[in-house]
Design an enzyme around this catalytic site. Structure first.
Site, PDB file in Angstrom:
ATOM      1  N   THR A 121      -1.192   5.391  12.760  1.00 14.62           N
ATOM      2  CA  THR A 121      -1.434   5.023  14.134  1.00 14.62           C
ATOM      3  C   THR A 121      -0.202   5.444  14.893  1.00 14.62           C
ATOM      4  OG1 THR A 121      -2.701   3.165  13.330  1.00 14.62           O
ATOM      5  CG2 THR A 121      -1.846   2.947  15.559  1.00 14.62           C
ATOM      6  N   GLU A 130     -11.743   4.630  10.175  1.00 16.58           N
ATOM      7  CA  GLU A 130     -11.632   3.274  10.736  1.00 16.58           C
ATOM      8  C   GLU A 130     -12.611   2.282  10.106  1.00 16.58           C
ATOM      9  OE1 GLU A 130      -8.632   2.372  12.609  1.00 16.58           O
ATOM     10  OE2 GLU A 130      -9.337   4.195  13.571  1.00 16.58           O
TER      11      GLU A 130
END
Ligand code: DON
Length: 556
Positions: A368, A407
Protein backbone atom coordinates in the site's frame (compact mmCIF):
# COMPACT_ATOMS: atom_id res chain seq x y z
CA UNK A 1 -28.47 57.87 -0.52
CA UNK A 2 -28.12 56.19 2.90
CA UNK A 3 -28.70 52.78 1.25
CA UNK A 4 -26.07 53.52 -1.33
CA UNK A 5 -23.53 54.45 1.32
CA UNK A 6 -24.16 51.10 3.07
CA UNK A 7 -23.67 49.25 -0.17
CA UNK A 8 -20.46 51.18 -0.79
CA UNK A 9 -19.17 50.42 2.72
CA UNK A 10 -19.89 46.70 2.43
CA UNK A 11 -18.28 46.67 -1.02
CA UNK A 12 -15.15 48.29 0.42
CA UNK A 13 -15.10 45.80 3.31
CA UNK A 14 -15.46 42.86 0.95
CA UNK A 15 -12.70 44.18 -1.33
CA UNK A 16 -10.37 44.63 1.63
CA UNK A 17 -11.21 41.13 2.91
CA UNK A 18 -10.48 39.69 -0.49
CA UNK A 19 -7.21 41.56 -0.69
CA UNK A 20 -6.15 40.33 2.74
CA UNK A 21 -7.04 36.75 1.89
CA UNK A 22 -5.05 37.03 -1.34
CA UNK A 23 -2.13 38.41 0.65
CA UNK A 24 -2.54 35.56 3.14
CA UNK A 25 -2.51 33.07 0.28
CA UNK A 26 0.75 34.32 -1.05
CA UNK A 27 2.34 34.08 2.34
CA UNK A 28 1.10 30.59 3.04
CA UNK A 29 3.25 27.53 2.66
CA UNK A 30 2.32 24.28 0.98
CA UNK A 31 3.86 20.85 1.55
CA UNK A 32 3.91 17.31 0.24
CA UNK A 33 5.09 14.06 1.83
CA UNK A 34 5.17 11.40 -0.87
CA UNK A 35 6.32 7.79 -1.16
CA UNK A 36 8.69 8.44 -4.07
CA UNK A 37 10.54 11.29 -5.75
CA UNK A 38 8.53 11.18 -9.00
CA UNK A 39 5.21 11.67 -7.26
CA UNK A 40 6.74 14.36 -5.00
CA UNK A 41 8.09 16.39 -7.91
CA UNK A 42 4.85 16.10 -9.88
CA UNK A 43 2.70 17.07 -6.87
CA UNK A 44 4.88 20.14 -6.23
CA UNK A 45 4.68 21.09 -9.89
CA UNK A 46 0.87 20.94 -9.87
CA UNK A 47 0.74 23.04 -6.68
CA UNK A 48 3.16 25.60 -8.10
CA UNK A 49 1.08 25.93 -11.24
CA UNK A 50 -1.88 26.94 -9.08
CA UNK A 51 -3.51 23.53 -8.64
CA UNK A 52 -5.09 22.64 -5.31
CA UNK A 53 -4.29 19.70 -3.01
CA UNK A 54 -6.82 17.45 -4.79
CA UNK A 55 -5.34 18.22 -8.23
CA UNK A 56 -1.90 17.35 -6.87
CA UNK A 57 -3.25 14.14 -5.32
CA UNK A 58 -4.84 12.98 -8.60
CA UNK A 59 -1.67 13.61 -10.60
CA UNK A 60 0.44 11.86 -7.94
CA UNK A 61 -1.89 8.86 -7.73
CA UNK A 62 -1.51 8.18 -11.46
CA UNK A 63 2.27 8.73 -11.35
CA UNK A 64 2.55 6.19 -8.53
CA UNK A 65 0.71 3.65 -10.70
CA UNK A 66 3.75 3.85 -12.97
CA UNK A 67 6.76 4.55 -10.74
CA UNK A 68 5.79 2.60 -7.60
CA UNK A 69 4.18 -0.54 -9.03
CA UNK A 70 4.42 -2.39 -5.70
CA UNK A 71 1.49 -0.32 -4.47
CA UNK A 72 0.65 2.62 -6.71
CA UNK A 73 -2.11 1.55 -9.02
CA UNK A 74 -4.99 1.81 -11.37
CA UNK A 75 -5.87 -1.80 -10.56
CA UNK A 76 -6.55 -1.27 -6.85
CA UNK A 77 -8.38 1.14 -4.59
CA UNK A 78 -8.02 3.37 -1.58
CA UNK A 79 -9.37 6.10 0.65
CA UNK A 80 -8.93 9.86 0.46
CA UNK A 81 -9.56 12.10 3.46
CA UNK A 82 -10.05 15.70 2.38
CA UNK A 83 -10.22 19.06 4.11
CA UNK A 84 -11.24 21.68 1.57
CA UNK A 85 -12.48 25.21 2.12
CA UNK A 86 -13.21 24.47 5.74
CA UNK A 87 -15.18 21.26 5.06
CA UNK A 88 -14.16 17.68 5.76
CA UNK A 89 -14.93 14.98 3.20
CA UNK A 90 -14.05 11.35 2.55
CA UNK A 91 -13.82 9.41 -0.69
CA UNK A 92 -14.12 5.62 -0.52
CA UNK A 93 -12.69 4.14 -3.71
CA UNK A 94 -12.18 0.72 -2.17
CA UNK A 95 -12.50 -2.32 -4.43
CA UNK A 96 -15.67 -4.45 -4.27
CA UNK A 97 -16.15 -8.20 -4.53
CA UNK A 98 -17.05 -9.25 -8.09
CA UNK A 99 -20.72 -9.99 -8.78
CA UNK A 100 -19.91 -13.69 -9.10
CA UNK A 101 -18.06 -13.83 -5.77
CA UNK A 102 -19.57 -15.85 -2.94
CA UNK A 103 -18.91 -16.49 0.72
CA UNK A 104 -17.08 -19.79 0.40
CA UNK A 105 -15.19 -19.16 -2.82
CA UNK A 106 -11.80 -19.76 -1.18
CA UNK A 107 -12.78 -22.98 0.64
CA UNK A 108 -12.38 -26.56 -0.57
CA UNK A 109 -15.13 -29.19 -0.42
CA UNK A 110 -14.33 -29.92 3.21
CA UNK A 111 -14.64 -26.27 4.13
CA UNK A 112 -10.91 -25.66 4.54
CA UNK A 113 -9.22 -22.52 3.25
CA UNK A 114 -7.33 -23.18 0.00
CA UNK A 115 -3.89 -21.75 0.58
CA UNK A 116 -3.08 -18.53 -1.30
CA UNK A 117 -6.26 -18.54 -3.39
CA UNK A 118 -7.49 -15.21 -1.98
CA UNK A 119 -3.98 -13.77 -2.02
CA UNK A 120 -2.47 -14.47 -5.45
CA UNK A 121 -3.70 -15.06 -8.95
CA UNK A 122 -6.70 -14.14 -11.02
CA UNK A 123 -9.36 -14.91 -8.39
CA UNK A 124 -7.81 -12.75 -5.68
CA UNK A 125 -8.85 -9.39 -7.16
CA UNK A 126 -11.68 -7.10 -6.24
CA UNK A 127 -13.13 -4.77 -8.88
CA UNK A 128 -10.67 -1.85 -9.06
CA UNK A 129 -11.82 1.51 -7.67
CA UNK A 130 -8.95 3.91 -8.24
CA UNK A 131 -9.92 5.37 -11.61
CA UNK A 132 -13.49 6.13 -10.58
CA UNK A 133 -12.14 7.49 -7.29
CA UNK A 134 -9.85 9.97 -9.00
CA UNK A 135 -12.61 10.86 -11.48
CA UNK A 136 -15.08 11.61 -8.66
CA UNK A 137 -12.45 13.59 -6.73
CA UNK A 138 -11.76 15.64 -9.84
CA UNK A 139 -15.44 16.26 -10.57
CA UNK A 140 -16.07 17.54 -7.06
CA UNK A 141 -12.87 19.40 -6.24
CA UNK A 142 -10.49 19.51 -9.21
CA UNK A 143 -9.48 22.86 -10.65
CA UNK A 144 -6.99 21.80 -13.33
CA UNK A 145 -7.97 19.95 -16.52
CA UNK A 146 -8.12 16.14 -16.09
CA UNK A 147 -5.81 15.55 -19.07
CA UNK A 148 -3.18 17.88 -17.63
CA UNK A 149 -3.19 15.81 -14.41
CA UNK A 150 -2.77 12.51 -16.31
CA UNK A 151 0.06 13.80 -18.52
CA UNK A 152 3.02 13.16 -16.16
CA UNK A 153 1.98 9.53 -15.56
CA UNK A 154 1.58 8.93 -19.29
CA UNK A 155 5.04 10.41 -19.88
CA UNK A 156 6.67 8.14 -17.26
CA UNK A 157 4.91 5.06 -18.65
CA UNK A 158 5.66 5.87 -22.29
CA UNK A 159 9.15 7.34 -22.09
CA UNK A 160 10.15 5.46 -18.95
CA UNK A 161 11.61 6.47 -15.59
CA UNK A 162 14.82 5.58 -13.78
CA UNK A 163 14.24 2.57 -11.57
CA UNK A 164 14.98 2.85 -7.85
CA UNK A 165 17.15 -0.01 -6.44
CA UNK A 166 14.45 -0.68 -3.83
CA UNK A 167 11.97 -1.48 -6.61
CA UNK A 168 14.35 -4.04 -8.12
CA UNK A 169 14.86 -5.61 -4.69
CA UNK A 170 11.10 -5.89 -4.24
CA UNK A 171 10.65 -7.37 -7.73
CA UNK A 172 13.32 -10.01 -7.08
CA UNK A 173 11.82 -10.87 -3.70
CA UNK A 174 8.36 -11.23 -5.25
CA UNK A 175 9.56 -13.40 -8.17
CA UNK A 176 11.56 -15.65 -5.83
CA UNK A 177 8.67 -16.08 -3.42
CA UNK A 178 6.21 -16.83 -6.25
CA UNK A 179 8.65 -19.48 -7.54
CA UNK A 180 9.15 -20.93 -4.08
CA UNK A 181 5.43 -21.20 -3.43
CA UNK A 182 4.64 -22.48 -6.93
CA UNK A 183 2.39 -19.48 -7.70
CA UNK A 184 1.77 -19.27 -11.45
CA UNK A 185 1.25 -15.65 -12.47
CA UNK A 186 2.58 -13.43 -15.26
CA UNK A 187 4.34 -10.94 -12.97
CA UNK A 188 7.91 -11.79 -14.03
CA UNK A 189 7.05 -11.38 -17.72
CA UNK A 190 6.36 -7.71 -17.10
CA UNK A 191 8.82 -6.75 -14.36
CA UNK A 192 11.81 -9.12 -14.35
CA UNK A 193 13.82 -6.91 -16.69
CA UNK A 194 13.64 -3.72 -14.60
CA UNK A 195 17.19 -2.73 -13.66
CA UNK A 196 18.31 -0.32 -10.96
CA UNK A 197 19.39 3.03 -12.36
CA UNK A 198 18.09 2.24 -15.84
CA UNK A 199 15.05 3.42 -17.76
CA UNK A 200 11.94 1.25 -17.53
CA UNK A 201 9.01 1.71 -19.92
CA UNK A 202 5.45 0.36 -19.68
CA UNK A 203 3.84 0.85 -23.13
CA UNK A 204 0.63 -1.10 -22.42
CA UNK A 205 0.07 0.90 -19.24
CA UNK A 206 0.76 4.11 -21.17
CA UNK A 207 -2.01 3.19 -23.62
CA UNK A 208 -4.42 2.47 -20.74
CA UNK A 209 -3.58 5.80 -19.09
CA UNK A 210 -4.15 7.58 -22.42
CA UNK A 211 -7.63 6.05 -22.68
CA UNK A 212 -8.34 7.21 -19.10
CA UNK A 213 -6.99 10.65 -19.97
CA UNK A 214 -9.18 10.94 -23.07
CA UNK A 215 -12.40 9.39 -21.81
CA UNK A 216 -12.26 9.82 -18.02
CA UNK A 217 -13.73 6.95 -15.97
CA UNK A 218 -15.24 5.42 -19.12
CA UNK A 219 -11.72 5.01 -20.48
CA UNK A 220 -11.30 2.28 -17.85
CA UNK A 221 -14.73 0.90 -16.91
CA UNK A 222 -16.16 0.86 -20.45
CA UNK A 223 -14.90 0.48 -24.01
CA UNK A 224 -11.47 -0.81 -24.94
CA UNK A 225 -9.94 -1.19 -21.44
CA UNK A 226 -13.04 -2.91 -20.03
CA UNK A 227 -13.04 -5.27 -23.01
CA UNK A 228 -9.35 -6.11 -22.50
CA UNK A 229 -9.94 -6.77 -18.78
CA UNK A 230 -13.02 -8.95 -19.21
CA UNK A 231 -11.53 -10.97 -22.07
CA UNK A 232 -8.35 -11.51 -20.07
CA UNK A 233 -10.48 -12.69 -17.14
CA UNK A 234 -12.47 -15.05 -19.31
CA UNK A 235 -9.32 -16.55 -20.81
CA UNK A 236 -7.72 -17.23 -17.42
CA UNK A 237 -10.70 -18.29 -15.30
CA UNK A 238 -11.27 -14.93 -13.60
CA UNK A 239 -14.70 -13.56 -12.68
CA UNK A 240 -14.54 -9.80 -13.23
CA UNK A 241 -16.71 -8.99 -16.26
CA UNK A 242 -18.08 -5.97 -18.10
CA UNK A 243 -21.06 -5.56 -15.67
CA UNK A 244 -18.68 -5.50 -12.67
CA UNK A 245 -16.71 -2.69 -14.26
CA UNK A 246 -19.69 -0.70 -15.50
CA UNK A 247 -21.35 -0.84 -12.07
CA UNK A 248 -18.34 0.13 -9.95
CA UNK A 249 -18.86 3.38 -8.03
CA UNK A 250 -16.58 5.23 -5.64
CA UNK A 251 -18.63 6.55 -2.71
CA UNK A 252 -18.52 9.90 -0.90
CA UNK A 253 -18.91 9.17 2.81
CA UNK A 254 -19.05 11.31 5.91
CA UNK A 255 -15.63 11.05 7.53
CA UNK A 256 -15.39 10.28 11.22
CA UNK A 257 -14.92 13.61 12.98
CA UNK A 258 -14.25 13.56 16.69
CA UNK A 259 -12.58 15.81 19.19
CA UNK A 260 -9.49 14.50 20.88
CA UNK A 261 -7.72 16.86 23.28
CA UNK A 262 -7.77 20.26 21.56
CA UNK A 263 -7.83 18.70 18.09
CA UNK A 264 -10.53 17.79 15.62
CA UNK A 265 -9.60 14.40 14.15
CA UNK A 266 -10.88 13.76 10.62
CA UNK A 267 -10.41 10.14 9.68
CA UNK A 268 -11.60 7.08 7.78
CA UNK A 269 -15.07 5.58 8.45
CA UNK A 270 -16.02 1.96 7.63
CA UNK A 271 -15.31 0.00 5.52
CA UNK A 272 -12.04 1.16 7.03
CA UNK A 273 -11.46 -0.12 10.52
CA UNK A 274 -8.72 2.47 10.96
CA UNK A 275 -10.61 5.59 11.97
CA UNK A 276 -12.50 3.87 14.76
CA UNK A 277 -9.30 2.11 15.83
CA UNK A 278 -7.11 5.20 16.10
CA UNK A 279 -9.78 7.09 18.04
CA UNK A 280 -10.17 4.18 20.46
CA UNK A 281 -6.40 4.06 20.83
CA UNK A 282 -5.91 7.80 21.36
CA UNK A 283 -8.87 8.25 23.70
CA UNK A 284 -8.15 5.11 25.74
CA UNK A 285 -4.53 6.16 26.11
CA UNK A 286 -5.62 9.40 27.74
CA UNK A 287 -7.65 7.38 30.26
CA UNK A 288 -4.97 4.86 31.23
CA UNK A 289 -1.81 6.97 31.21
CA UNK A 290 -0.70 8.68 34.42
CA UNK A 291 -2.57 11.97 34.47
CA UNK A 292 0.19 14.15 35.87
CA UNK A 293 3.15 13.21 33.65
CA UNK A 294 4.04 12.35 30.09
CA UNK A 295 5.37 8.78 29.98
CA UNK A 296 8.81 8.31 28.52
CA UNK A 297 8.56 7.55 24.80
CA UNK A 298 8.84 3.79 24.05
CA UNK A 299 9.31 3.00 27.74
CA UNK A 300 8.06 -0.25 29.29
CA UNK A 301 4.92 1.37 30.62
CA UNK A 302 4.14 3.23 27.39
CA UNK A 303 4.55 0.08 25.28
CA UNK A 304 2.56 -2.08 27.67
CA UNK A 305 -0.38 0.32 27.89
CA UNK A 306 -0.58 0.74 24.13
CA UNK A 307 -0.36 -3.05 23.62
CA UNK A 308 -3.20 -3.56 26.11
CA UNK A 309 -5.32 -1.02 24.25
CA UNK A 310 -4.45 -2.78 20.98
CA UNK A 311 -5.94 -6.02 22.22
CA UNK A 312 -9.28 -4.36 22.80
CA UNK A 313 -9.16 -2.38 19.55
CA UNK A 314 -8.50 -5.49 17.47
CA UNK A 315 -11.17 -7.55 19.24
CA UNK A 316 -13.71 -4.90 18.21
CA UNK A 317 -12.29 -4.72 14.69
CA UNK A 318 -12.71 -8.45 14.15
CA UNK A 319 -16.28 -8.50 15.34
CA UNK A 320 -17.96 -5.28 14.29
CA UNK A 321 -16.37 -3.76 11.23
CA UNK A 322 -17.72 -4.48 7.77
CA UNK A 323 -18.95 -2.64 4.70
CA UNK A 324 -21.58 -0.23 6.11
CA UNK A 325 -23.67 -0.72 2.97
CA UNK A 326 -24.09 -4.40 3.95
CA UNK A 327 -23.84 -4.60 7.73
CA UNK A 328 -24.75 -2.04 10.31
CA UNK A 329 -21.64 -0.82 12.09
CA UNK A 330 -22.15 0.79 15.49
CA UNK A 331 -19.68 3.50 14.58
CA UNK A 332 -20.86 6.16 17.03
CA UNK A 333 -20.96 3.70 19.93
CA UNK A 334 -17.49 2.35 19.21
CA UNK A 335 -15.88 5.78 19.59
CA UNK A 336 -18.20 7.01 22.32
CA UNK A 337 -16.34 8.30 25.40
CA UNK A 338 -18.40 6.21 27.84
CA UNK A 339 -17.86 3.02 25.83
CA UNK A 340 -14.13 3.69 25.63
CA UNK A 341 -13.97 4.33 29.36
CA UNK A 342 -15.69 0.96 29.94
CA UNK A 343 -13.19 -0.76 27.60
CA UNK A 344 -10.27 0.83 29.47
CA UNK A 345 -11.43 -0.53 32.81
CA UNK A 346 -9.64 -3.86 32.56
CA UNK A 347 -6.25 -2.37 31.73
CA UNK A 348 -3.66 -2.70 34.52
CA UNK A 349 -0.25 -1.03 34.54
CA UNK A 350 1.65 -4.26 35.22
CA UNK A 351 -0.53 -7.12 34.02
CA UNK A 352 -0.66 -8.49 30.51
CA UNK A 353 -4.26 -9.52 29.73
CA UNK A 354 -4.81 -12.95 28.31
CA UNK A 355 -5.64 -12.67 24.60
CA UNK A 356 -8.36 -15.32 25.05
CA UNK A 357 -10.05 -13.19 27.67
CA UNK A 358 -10.42 -10.12 25.47
CA UNK A 359 -13.81 -10.10 23.83
CA UNK A 360 -15.36 -7.48 21.62
CA UNK A 361 -16.91 -4.85 23.82
CA UNK A 362 -20.38 -4.21 22.44
CA UNK A 363 -22.70 -6.89 23.60
CA UNK A 364 -25.42 -6.40 21.00
CA UNK A 365 -18.60 -6.50 14.87
CA UNK A 366 2.49 -5.17 2.05
CA UNK A 367 1.51 -3.28 -0.26
CA UNK A 368 0.00 0.00 0.00
CA UNK A 369 1.20 3.53 -0.22
CA UNK A 370 0.25 6.83 1.35
CA UNK A 371 0.75 10.50 0.60
CA UNK A 372 -0.08 13.73 2.40
CA UNK A 373 -0.55 17.13 0.77
CA UNK A 374 -1.32 20.63 2.06
CA UNK A 375 -1.85 23.42 -0.48
CA UNK A 376 -1.28 27.17 -0.07
CA UNK A 377 -4.96 27.71 0.76
CA UNK A 378 -4.66 25.38 3.76
CA UNK A 379 -6.61 22.53 2.12
CA UNK A 380 -5.33 19.03 2.80
CA UNK A 381 -5.46 15.58 1.27
CA UNK A 382 -4.50 12.43 3.12
CA UNK A 383 -4.62 9.53 0.67
CA UNK A 384 -3.87 5.84 1.15
CA UNK A 385 -4.07 3.55 -1.84
CA UNK A 386 -3.42 -0.13 -2.28
CA UNK A 387 -3.35 -3.26 -4.37
CA UNK A 388 -3.01 -5.06 -1.00
CA UNK A 389 0.12 -7.26 -0.84
CA UNK A 390 3.35 -6.18 -2.59
CA UNK A 391 2.56 -6.18 -6.35
CA UNK A 392 -1.01 -7.30 -5.54
CA UNK A 393 -2.24 -10.52 -7.12
CA UNK A 394 0.92 -10.81 -9.24
CA UNK A 395 -1.36 -10.73 -12.28
CA UNK A 396 -0.93 -8.07 -14.94
CA UNK A 397 -3.85 -7.55 -17.33
CA UNK A 398 -2.26 -8.45 -20.65
CA UNK A 399 -2.81 -5.69 -23.17
CA UNK A 400 -3.68 -3.12 -20.48
CA UNK A 401 -0.39 -3.36 -18.58
CA UNK A 402 -1.58 -2.80 -15.01
CA UNK A 403 -1.34 -5.00 -11.93
CA UNK A 404 -4.53 -6.33 -10.40
CA UNK A 405 -5.05 -6.12 -6.66
CA UNK A 406 -5.43 -9.11 -4.32
CA UNK A 407 -7.84 -7.28 -2.04
CA UNK A 408 -10.20 -10.28 -1.68
CA UNK A 409 -7.82 -11.49 1.04
CA UNK A 410 -9.01 -8.59 3.21
CA UNK A 411 -12.38 -10.31 3.51
CA UNK A 412 -12.74 -12.90 6.21
CA UNK A 413 -12.49 -15.91 3.88
CA UNK A 414 -13.54 -18.14 6.78
CA UNK A 415 -14.64 -17.04 10.24
CA UNK A 416 -11.71 -17.01 12.64
CA UNK A 417 -9.05 -17.68 9.98
CA UNK A 418 -6.40 -14.95 9.83
CA UNK A 419 -5.59 -13.16 6.57
CA UNK A 420 -2.06 -12.31 5.42
CA UNK A 421 -1.82 -9.58 8.08
CA UNK A 422 -3.01 -11.86 10.87
CA UNK A 423 -6.38 -10.09 10.95
CA UNK A 424 -9.28 -12.22 12.03
CA UNK A 425 -12.87 -11.49 11.14
CA UNK A 426 -16.34 -12.94 11.18
CA UNK A 427 -19.74 -12.49 9.66
CA UNK A 428 -19.55 -8.72 9.30
CA UNK A 429 -16.68 -9.12 6.87
CA UNK A 430 -17.72 -12.24 4.96
CA UNK A 431 -17.71 -12.18 1.17
CA UNK A 432 -20.83 -11.01 -0.69
CA UNK A 433 -21.10 -9.77 -4.27
CA UNK A 434 -20.43 -6.04 -4.64
CA UNK A 435 -19.39 -5.72 -0.96
CA UNK A 436 -16.31 -3.83 0.17
CA UNK A 437 -13.75 -5.73 2.24
CA UNK A 438 -12.69 -4.29 5.61
CA UNK A 439 -9.56 -2.19 5.43
CA UNK A 440 -7.03 -0.82 7.90
CA UNK A 441 -6.15 2.17 5.73
CA UNK A 442 -6.43 5.28 7.88
CA UNK A 443 -5.73 8.52 6.03
CA UNK A 444 -6.10 11.13 8.77
CA UNK A 445 -6.09 14.90 9.24
CA UNK A 446 -5.94 16.76 12.58
CA UNK A 447 -7.24 20.30 12.85
CA UNK A 448 -6.90 22.83 15.61
CA UNK A 449 -9.27 25.81 15.38
CA UNK A 450 -10.09 24.75 11.82
CA UNK A 451 -6.45 24.90 10.74
CA UNK A 452 -4.67 21.78 9.49
CA UNK A 453 -2.07 20.67 12.07
CA UNK A 454 -1.21 17.10 11.08
CA UNK A 455 -1.76 15.09 7.89
CA UNK A 456 -0.66 11.48 8.26
CA UNK A 457 -1.02 7.94 6.97
CA UNK A 458 0.92 4.82 6.10
CA UNK A 459 0.88 1.43 4.38
CA UNK A 460 1.36 -1.77 6.39
CA UNK A 461 -1.84 -3.85 6.61
CA UNK A 462 -3.13 -3.93 10.16
CA UNK A 463 -0.01 -2.06 11.35
CA UNK A 464 -1.28 1.00 9.46
CA UNK A 465 -3.48 1.77 12.45
CA UNK A 466 -0.47 1.67 14.77
CA UNK A 467 1.70 3.78 12.48
CA UNK A 468 -1.03 6.39 12.29
CA UNK A 469 -1.91 6.67 15.99
CA UNK A 470 1.75 6.53 17.06
CA UNK A 471 2.73 9.22 14.54
CA UNK A 472 -0.06 11.38 16.02
CA UNK A 473 1.09 10.75 19.60
CA UNK A 474 4.68 11.46 18.52
CA UNK A 475 3.67 14.94 17.34
CA UNK A 476 1.03 15.79 19.92
CA UNK A 477 2.10 14.03 23.12
CA UNK A 478 5.87 14.11 22.63
CA UNK A 479 6.23 17.33 20.61
CA UNK A 480 8.38 15.66 17.95
CA UNK A 481 9.28 17.28 14.65
CA UNK A 482 7.85 15.73 11.48
CA UNK A 483 11.18 13.96 10.83
CA UNK A 484 11.32 12.50 14.33
CA UNK A 485 7.65 11.57 14.28
CA UNK A 486 8.03 9.33 11.22
CA UNK A 487 11.44 7.87 12.01
CA UNK A 488 11.34 7.13 15.70
CA UNK A 489 10.95 3.34 16.28
CA UNK A 490 7.36 2.06 16.53
CA UNK A 491 5.84 -1.11 17.93
CA UNK A 492 2.60 -2.96 17.23
CA UNK A 493 0.27 -5.35 19.02
CA UNK A 494 -3.03 -6.65 17.60
CA UNK A 495 -4.39 -9.22 20.06
CA UNK A 496 -3.16 -12.19 18.03
CA UNK A 497 -0.52 -13.72 17.87
CA UNK A 498 -0.79 -13.92 21.60
CA UNK A 499 1.18 -11.22 23.44
CA UNK A 500 3.41 -10.66 20.43
CA UNK A 501 4.87 -7.18 20.02
CA UNK A 502 6.35 -6.33 16.63
CA UNK A 503 9.00 -3.68 17.02
CA UNK A 504 11.51 -1.60 15.08
CA UNK A 505 15.16 -2.00 15.91
CA UNK A 506 16.16 0.95 18.04
CA UNK A 507 13.86 0.19 20.95
CA UNK A 508 15.95 -0.28 24.08
CA UNK A 509 17.00 -3.88 24.79
CA UNK A 510 16.43 -3.32 28.51
CA UNK A 511 12.87 -2.14 27.82
CA UNK A 512 12.21 -5.33 25.86
CA UNK A 513 13.71 -7.43 28.66
CA UNK A 514 11.34 -5.79 31.19
CA UNK A 515 8.37 -6.36 28.90
CA UNK A 516 9.39 -9.98 28.45
CA UNK A 517 9.20 -10.41 32.20
CA UNK A 518 5.62 -9.14 32.03
CA UNK A 519 4.79 -11.89 29.50
CA UNK A 520 5.32 -10.34 26.06
CA UNK A 521 7.22 -11.99 23.23
CA UNK A 522 8.82 -10.13 20.36
CA UNK A 523 9.30 -10.05 16.65
CA UNK A 524 11.60 -7.47 15.17
CA UNK A 525 10.35 -6.08 11.90
CA UNK A 526 9.82 -2.64 10.50
CA UNK A 527 6.39 -1.81 9.19
CA UNK A 528 4.87 1.10 7.34
CA UNK A 529 6.10 4.11 5.44
CA UNK A 530 4.60 7.11 7.18
CA UNK A 531 4.22 10.31 5.12
CA UNK A 532 3.47 13.14 7.50
CA UNK A 533 2.98 16.90 7.38
CA UNK A 534 2.79 18.87 10.61
CA UNK A 535 2.47 22.49 11.57
CA UNK A 536 4.41 23.82 14.53
CA UNK A 537 4.14 27.47 15.57
CA UNK A 538 2.43 28.15 12.26
CA UNK A 539 5.24 26.65 10.15
CA UNK A 540 4.76 23.54 8.01
CA UNK A 541 7.20 20.63 8.01
CA UNK A 542 6.95 17.44 5.96
CA UNK A 543 8.68 14.10 6.35
CA UNK A 544 8.88 10.71 4.67
CA UNK A 545 10.04 7.70 6.65
CA UNK A 546 13.68 7.03 5.75
CA UNK A 547 13.02 3.28 5.42
CA UNK A 548 11.18 3.92 2.17
CA UNK A 549 12.00 5.86 -0.96
CA UNK A 550 9.81 8.84 -0.16
CA UNK A 551 10.45 12.51 -0.67
CA UNK A 552 8.97 15.48 1.17
CA UNK A 553 9.02 19.09 0.10
CA UNK A 554 7.82 22.28 1.75
CA UNK A 555 7.06 25.10 -0.67
CA UNK A 556 7.75 28.46 0.96
O1 DON B 1 -6.78 -2.27 3.13
C1 DON B 1 -5.99 -2.83 3.87
O2 DON B 1 -6.05 -2.77 5.07
C2 DON B 1 -4.84 -3.62 3.26
N1 DON B 1 -5.22 -4.12 1.97
C3 DON B 1 -3.62 -2.76 3.21
C4 DON B 1 -2.43 -3.48 2.67
C5 DON B 1 -1.16 -2.84 2.99
O3 DON B 1 -1.09 -1.86 3.69
C6 DON B 1 0.05 -3.49 2.49
N2 DON B 1 1.20 -2.70 2.83
N3 DON B 1 2.24 -2.86 3.16
Amino acid sequence: MKMKLNVLISLLISISLNISSVLALENTQAAVAMPDSYSANVAVDVLQRGGNAIDAAIAAQFVLAVTLPEAGNVGGGGFMTIYKDGQADFLDYREVAPLKAHRDMYLDDSGNVIENKSLYGILSSGVPGTVDGMWQAHKKYGSKPWQELLAPAIKFAEQGFIVHPEMVKNIQWRINSFNKEGVKVNFAQYFANAKAGEIFKQPELAATLKRISEKGRDGFYKGETAKIISQFMLKHGGIIGMPDLAEYKAIWRTPIQQSWREYQVITAPPPSSGGIAILQWLKMYDLVKPQSTILEHNSVQYMHLLAEIGKRVFADRAEYIGDPDFVSVAQAQLVDDKYIAMRAEGIRPNVVSDSESIEPGLKESEDTTHFSIVDKWGNAVSNTTTINYTFGSGVIVEGAGFILNDEMDDFSVKAGVANVYGAIGGQANEIQPNKRMVSSMTPTILLKNNEVQVVTGSPGGTTIITSVYQSILNVVEFGMSAEQAVNTPRFHHQLWPKNEIRYYSGINASTLAELQKLGYNFKQSNFGDVQLISRKNGVLAAASETNGRGKSIVIN
